[in-house]
Design a protein around this motif. Structure first.
Motif, short mmCIF file in Angstrom:
data_model
loop_
_atom_site.label_atom_id
_atom_site.label_comp_id
_atom_site.label_asym_id
_atom_site.label_seq_id
_atom_site.Cartn_x
_atom_site.Cartn_y
_atom_site.Cartn_z
N HIS A 4 0.70 -1.23 0.02
CA HIS A 4 0.04 0.07 0.07
C HIS A 4 0.80 1.22 0.10
O HIS A 4 1.48 1.54 0.73
N ASP A 19 6.10 1.70 6.68
CA ASP A 19 4.72 1.14 6.57
C ASP A 19 4.11 2.08 5.59
O ASP A 19 3.36 2.97 5.67
N GLU A 37 -5.28 1.03 2.44
CA GLU A 37 -5.01 0.11 3.30
C GLU A 37 -5.28 0.63 5.05
O GLU A 37 -5.86 0.06 5.56
N GLU A 38 -4.67 1.91 5.16
CA GLU A 38 -4.75 2.63 6.37
C GLU A 38 -6.25 2.91 6.73
O GLU A 38 -6.28 3.33 7.89
N ASP A 79 4.78 -5.89 4.53
CA ASP A 79 4.15 -5.13 5.42
C ASP A 79 3.96 -5.39 6.89
O ASP A 79 3.23 -4.99 7.51
N GLU A 138 6.44 -13.78 9.89
CA GLU A 138 4.92 -13.66 10.57
C GLU A 138 4.20 -14.71 9.91
O GLU A 138 4.06 -14.90 8.69
N ARG A 184 -8.81 -6.35 18.78
CA ARG A 184 -7.96 -7.26 17.84
C ARG A 184 -8.59 -8.59 17.92
O ARG A 184 -8.51 -8.83 19.08
N SER A 220 -2.84 -5.86 11.67
CA SER A 220 -3.88 -6.54 10.85
C SER A 220 -3.69 -5.92 9.45
O SER A 220 -3.32 -4.77 9.24
N HIS A 266 2.85 4.32 12.68
CA HIS A 266 1.53 5.14 13.04
C HIS A 266 2.25 6.06 14.10
O HIS A 266 1.28 6.86 14.55
N1 BES Z 1 1.29 -2.80 8.16
C1 BES Z 1 0.51 -2.50 9.21
C2 BES Z 1 -0.06 -4.09 9.80
C3 BES Z 1 1.03 -4.47 10.58
C4 BES Z 1 2.03 -3.94 11.40
C5 BES Z 1 1.00 -6.14 10.51
C6 BES Z 1 3.17 -4.57 11.79
C7 BES Z 1 2.00 -6.72 11.17
C8 BES Z 1 3.01 -5.76 11.98
C9 BES Z 1 -0.86 -2.08 8.26
O1 BES Z 1 -0.49 -1.05 7.55
C10 BES Z 1 -1.89 -1.47 9.44
O2 BES Z 1 -1.40 -0.69 10.24
N2 BES Z 1 -3.23 -1.98 9.60
C11 BES Z 1 -4.01 -1.76 10.22
C12 BES Z 1 -5.43 -2.23 10.10
C13 BES Z 1 -6.16 -1.33 9.05
C14 BES Z 1 -7.54 -2.03 8.83
C15 BES Z 1 -6.42 -0.06 9.50
C16 BES Z 1 -3.78 -1.95 11.64
O3 BES Z 1 -3.27 -2.97 11.97
O4 BES Z 1 -4.08 -1.28 12.73
#
Ligand code: BES
Ligand code: MN
Ligand code: MN
Length: 456
Positions: free
Chosen positions: A86, A119, A152-153, A179, A191, A327, A398, A426
């Motif tokens: 993404h 990310d 994605e975010e 990612d 993972e 989660r 996620s 983030h």
């Molecule tokens: N890359 C992340 C997810 C992630 C981070 C997986 C570190 C494993 C280790 C992804 O960009 C993300 O931040 N996903 C969101 C979910 C989305 C539905 C907003 C999350 O995990 O909060």
């Protein structure tokens, strides 16, 4: 013909410059103000895919942000790898906590500081550069498809429809996503699971208007106080979540599986020092690794109401709000959990307030197989690049598309992540180590090589 190591050595300055150019776009998907930047970023990604040698490159419009597609089909009888990533990023606020501006990538101490560095711009771009190498050095051993999205975010709301409408175009044998995190350059890892997500917003309403807290306080329930109490009651004294039925579908791991999981190197003192906390917290009888990998959780992401401006204002607010995410782990279902939350939250609301629970996006948990040839190819590639066998871990984050791909395309994913949990995803001062970036570019062609070999 150059080896990938040689190619990275002689091109690394350019690889960094190109990534910096990508990082300069403020492609924040949560804020519609950046719509134009989003489109510019998608075009940039498309151009880079073309330059690297991809065919059929297209910036595909959706009801939301565009999806960048590109492919190289060298021989239909060979296996096809789909790379997903993404190009959108999280908002950068609070800006004042960044040491250098989020969209002016800066190298300090061998690390690239910028929003999206790890990310996911830095991570998906490794695939573009690895692809460039394979194209130029006759090293592409599989067909390859790229699908780089821009939402994605914010929950990938339009990706499901795109996947459904493009099943033939996206057809593949394995999906590779960079990612996620690895343990360290000294201890590579893969993972093998991602948690799901159920996200809700709650609103607690009391009186029909904001009130003078002296005239009415003490006689009318304060929605902020009630909201705080309701939220506090969602965990019990063992930090279990109190929503009835919440744990019903949770897949419990065997003692052996838990033991294996906890063998991963993890230094709790370092963890606490890094975060500036004196003690960790969490569900009783589970380790920190388990709490973030195999157990479901509930977190308040934001809470507000009443007066939060400068100085003091004596007011009893009419409303209070919170954003709450859960989660999820296999075999929980995000819609079912959202429903259980709503039912419970409405049931525990006292009669002197009204509550409204509104669901946001969700996503399903997944485990990825460790007995597939794709996983074995990833293991071999990492072992060769890092001189150490990678270990499987469970990720706490996620990526909802992984479960969706499995459902719609019936293919499994390999989570070939090169970030670190300490990359400040983030958060302010997000970073990505140059060493991880270059090592990732080096590892990817090895994955293609072993995946083709093992597919024979
Ligand atoms: N890359 C992340 C997810 C992630 C981070 C997986 C570190 C494993 C280790 C992804 O960009 C993300 O931040 N996903 C969101 C979910 C989305 C539905 C907003 C999350 O995990 O909060
Ligand atoms: Mn990501
Ligand atoms: Mn993210």
């Amino acid at each position: 013909m150059l080896t990938i190591k040689e190619y990275v050595q002689s091109n690394k300055d350019r690889f960094l410059e190109e990534l910096f150019a990508l990082l300069r776009f403020p492609s924040i998907s949560a804020d519609s103000k950046y719509k134009e930047d989003i489109v510019k970023t998608a075009n940039f990604v498309a151009d880079k895919l073309k330059e690297a040698g991809a065919d059929q490159v297209e910036v595909c419009p959706t009801a939301g942000n565009p999806i960048v597609y590109g492919e190289k089909i060298i021989d239909p009888s060979l296996p096809t790898v789909l790379v997903y990533g993404h190009y959108d990023v999280q908002p950068a606020d609070p800006l004042e906590l960044w040491d250098t501006p989020p969209f002016e990538p800066t190298v300090r101490d061998g690390k690239i500081y910028a929003r999206g560095a790890a990310d996911d711009k830095g991570q998906f771009y490794m695939h573009v550069k690895a692809f460039e190498y394979m194209m130029k050095n006759n090293a592409l051993t599989c067909n390859i498809k790229f699908m780089i999205e821009g939402e994605e975010e914010v929950g990938s709301a339009n990706l499901g429809a795109f996947v459904k409408e493009n099943k033939e175009r996206l057809k593949n044998d394995v999906i590779v996503i960079s990612d996620t995190s690895m343990i360290s350059l000294e201890q590579p890892s893969l993972e093998t699971g991602l948690r799901g997500l159920s996200y809700v917003e709650v609103e607690v309403t009391g009186p029909n208007r904001d009130l003078h807290s002296g005239v009415y306080g003490g006689a009318v329930a304060n929605p902020a106080t009630i909201l705080a109490k309701l939220i506090a009651s969602l965990h019990d004294e063992n930090n279990h979540i109190t929503i009835p039925g919440f744990y019903d579908d949770v897949a419990e791991l065997s003692e052996e599986e838990r033991e294996a999981l906890n063998k991963a190197p993890f230094d709790i003192e370092e963890y606490k020092a890094d975060l500036g906390i004196d003690e960790v917290w969490g569900e009783k009888d589970y380790t920190t690794i388990e709490r973030t990998g195999i157990r479901p959780t509930l977190e308040v992401n934001g809470i507000w109401g009443g007066y939060i401006g400068e100085g003091a204002k004596t007011v009893l607010p009419a409303k209070a709000h919170a954003k709450i995410s859960m989660r999820l782990v296999p075999n929980q279902d995000s819609e079912k959990i959202t429903h259980l939350f709503k039912k419970h939250f409405e049931a525990i609301a006292p009669p002197y307030v009204n509550v409204i629970v509104s669901p946001h996006h969700g996503g399903e948990p997944v485990v990825t197989p460790t007995d597939s040839i794709a996983y074995q190819a990833a293991e071999k590639a990492l072992e060769e690049a890092f001189s150490k066998k990678p270990i499987p871990t469970r990720g706490g984050g996620s990526i909802p598309i992984v479960a969706l791909f499995e459902k719609e395309l019936n293919v499994k994913t390999v989570l070939l992540g090169f970030g670190l949990d300490s990359d400040n995803l983030h958060s302010p001062n997000e970073k990505y180590d140059i060493a991880n970036y270059l090592k990732g570019i080096e590892t990817i062609p090895l994955f293609f090589k072993y995946y083709a070999e093992l597919s024979k």
